[in-house]
Design a protein around this motif. Structure first.
Motif, PDB file in Angstrom:
ATOM      1  N   GLY A  50     -14.255   9.835   1.990  1.00  0.00           N
ATOM      2  CA  GLY A  50     -13.385   8.994   1.179  1.00  0.00           C
ATOM      3  C   GLY A  50     -13.858   7.555   1.225  1.00  0.00           C
ATOM      4  O   GLY A  50     -14.291   7.073   2.270  1.00  0.00           O
ATOM      5  N   LEU A  86     -11.406  10.471  -3.144  1.00  0.00           N
ATOM      6  CA  LEU A  86     -12.177  11.578  -2.594  1.00  0.00           C
ATOM      7  C   LEU A  86     -13.530  11.607  -3.287  1.00  0.00           C
ATOM      8  O   LEU A  86     -13.603  11.658  -4.516  1.00  0.00           O
ATOM      9  CB  LEU A  86     -11.437  12.896  -2.828  1.00  0.00           C
ATOM     10  CG  LEU A  86     -12.191  14.168  -2.460  1.00  0.00           C
ATOM     11  CD1 LEU A  86     -12.448  14.226  -0.947  1.00  0.00           C
ATOM     12  CD2 LEU A  86     -11.414  15.385  -2.927  1.00  0.00           C
ATOM     13  N   SER A 111      -6.369  12.368   4.598  1.00  0.00           N
ATOM     14  CA  SER A 111      -6.874  12.582   5.949  1.00  0.00           C
ATOM     15  C   SER A 111      -5.685  12.946   6.838  1.00  0.00           C
ATOM     16  O   SER A 111      -4.656  12.267   6.781  1.00  0.00           O
ATOM     17  CB  SER A 111      -7.574  11.323   6.460  1.00  0.00           C
ATOM     18  OG  SER A 111      -8.202  11.564   7.699  1.00  0.00           O
ATOM     19  N   TYR A 129      -7.846   4.957  -1.320  1.00  0.00           N
ATOM     20  CA  TYR A 129      -9.033   5.791  -1.090  1.00  0.00           C
ATOM     21  C   TYR A 129      -9.183   6.843  -2.180  1.00  0.00           C
ATOM     22  O   TYR A 129      -8.206   7.417  -2.647  1.00  0.00           O
ATOM     23  CB  TYR A 129      -8.935   6.524   0.247  1.00  0.00           C
ATOM     24  CG  TYR A 129      -9.332   5.698   1.433  1.00  0.00           C
ATOM     25  CD1 TYR A 129     -10.598   5.807   1.989  1.00  0.00           C
ATOM     26  CD2 TYR A 129      -8.433   4.813   2.011  1.00  0.00           C
ATOM     27  CE1 TYR A 129     -10.957   5.056   3.101  1.00  0.00           C
ATOM     28  CE2 TYR A 129      -8.779   4.061   3.120  1.00  0.00           C
ATOM     29  CZ  TYR A 129     -10.044   4.189   3.658  1.00  0.00           C
ATOM     30  OH  TYR A 129     -10.395   3.447   4.750  1.00  0.00           O
ATOM     31  N   TYR A 173      -7.806  10.553  -1.737  1.00  0.00           N
ATOM     32  CA  TYR A 173      -8.344  11.064  -0.480  1.00  0.00           C
ATOM     33  C   TYR A 173      -7.220  11.251   0.522  1.00  0.00           C
ATOM     34  O   TYR A 173      -6.355  10.385   0.662  1.00  0.00           O
ATOM     35  CB  TYR A 173      -9.369  10.065   0.058  1.00  0.00           C
ATOM     36  CG  TYR A 173     -10.045  10.476   1.337  1.00  0.00           C
ATOM     37  CD1 TYR A 173     -11.021  11.456   1.342  1.00  0.00           C
ATOM     38  CD2 TYR A 173      -9.720   9.870   2.542  1.00  0.00           C
ATOM     39  CE1 TYR A 173     -11.659  11.824   2.510  1.00  0.00           C
ATOM     40  CE2 TYR A 173     -10.351  10.229   3.714  1.00  0.00           C
ATOM     41  CZ  TYR A 173     -11.327  11.204   3.690  1.00  0.00           C
ATOM     42  OH  TYR A 173     -11.958  11.565   4.852  1.00  0.00           O
ATOM     43  N   THR A 225     -12.158  13.571  -9.831  1.00  0.00           N
ATOM     44  CA  THR A 225     -11.681  13.713  -8.465  1.00  0.00           C
ATOM     45  C   THR A 225     -10.320  13.057  -8.327  1.00  0.00           C
ATOM     46  O   THR A 225      -9.736  12.621  -9.326  1.00  0.00           O
ATOM     47  CB  THR A 225     -12.723  13.138  -7.470  1.00  0.00           C
ATOM     48  OG1 THR A 225     -12.352  13.519  -6.145  1.00  0.00           O
ATOM     49  CG2 THR A 225     -12.872  11.637  -7.586  1.00  0.00           C
ATOM     50  N   GLU A 277     -14.709  15.968   4.298  1.00  0.00           N
ATOM     51  CA  GLU A 277     -14.624  15.247   3.019  1.00  0.00           C
ATOM     52  C   GLU A 277     -14.810  13.752   3.270  1.00  0.00           C
ATOM     53  O   GLU A 277     -14.308  13.213   4.257  1.00  0.00           O
ATOM     54  CB  GLU A 277     -13.266  15.473   2.364  1.00  0.00           C
ATOM     55  CG  GLU A 277     -12.987  16.924   2.057  1.00  0.00           C
ATOM     56  CD  GLU A 277     -11.536  17.189   1.697  1.00  0.00           C
ATOM     57  OE1 GLU A 277     -11.312  18.100   0.894  1.00  0.00           O
ATOM     58  OE2 GLU A 277     -10.637  16.511   2.220  1.00  0.00           O
TER      59      GLU A 277
END
Length: 109
Positions: A48, A80, A70, A78, A68, A65, A46
């Motif tokens: 970001g 996504l 991680s 961030y 994000y 969306t 993915e």
């Protein structure tokens, strides 16, 4: 070909079209400037982008969306990038450059 490898190819293609910065990392793929990371490709494949809060809020609303993540952590500022935008390279390059401009507006680290 895995989703991660396909997304890495797209990510590299986007970054290659932005002359102000380069892709970094071998296992953790990212871009950074001014002491801040501003885009990431996580292990789930993915992408970001780090954006100013008002731009991030509009991006999430416009493109359906969310934030994000991680390594299971929500990344501050961030968004996504949804896979539905992966074919719109011009739009993604524009947001990647906005992300770069955002971190360049922050105090250097």
């Amino acid at each position: 070909m895995s989703k991660w490898n396909d997304t890495l190819k797209l990510y590299d293609k986007l970054v290659d079209q932005c002359p102000d910065f380069k892709r970094k990392g071998k296992s953790m793929i990212y871009t950074s400037a001014n002491g801040y990371m501003f885009s990431l490709l996580n292990k789930a494949g993915e992408i970001g982008f780090r954006l100013p809060k008002p731009v991030a809020a509009k991006f999430m609303e416009d493109y359906n969306t969310g934030y994000y993540y991680s390594y299971g952590a929500k990344m501050k500022d961030y968004v996504l990038v949804p896979e539905s935008l992966y074919t719109n390279e011009a739009l993604l390059i524009d947001f990647l450059n906005q992300s770069y401009a955002f971190v360049m507006s922050l105090p250097p680290k």
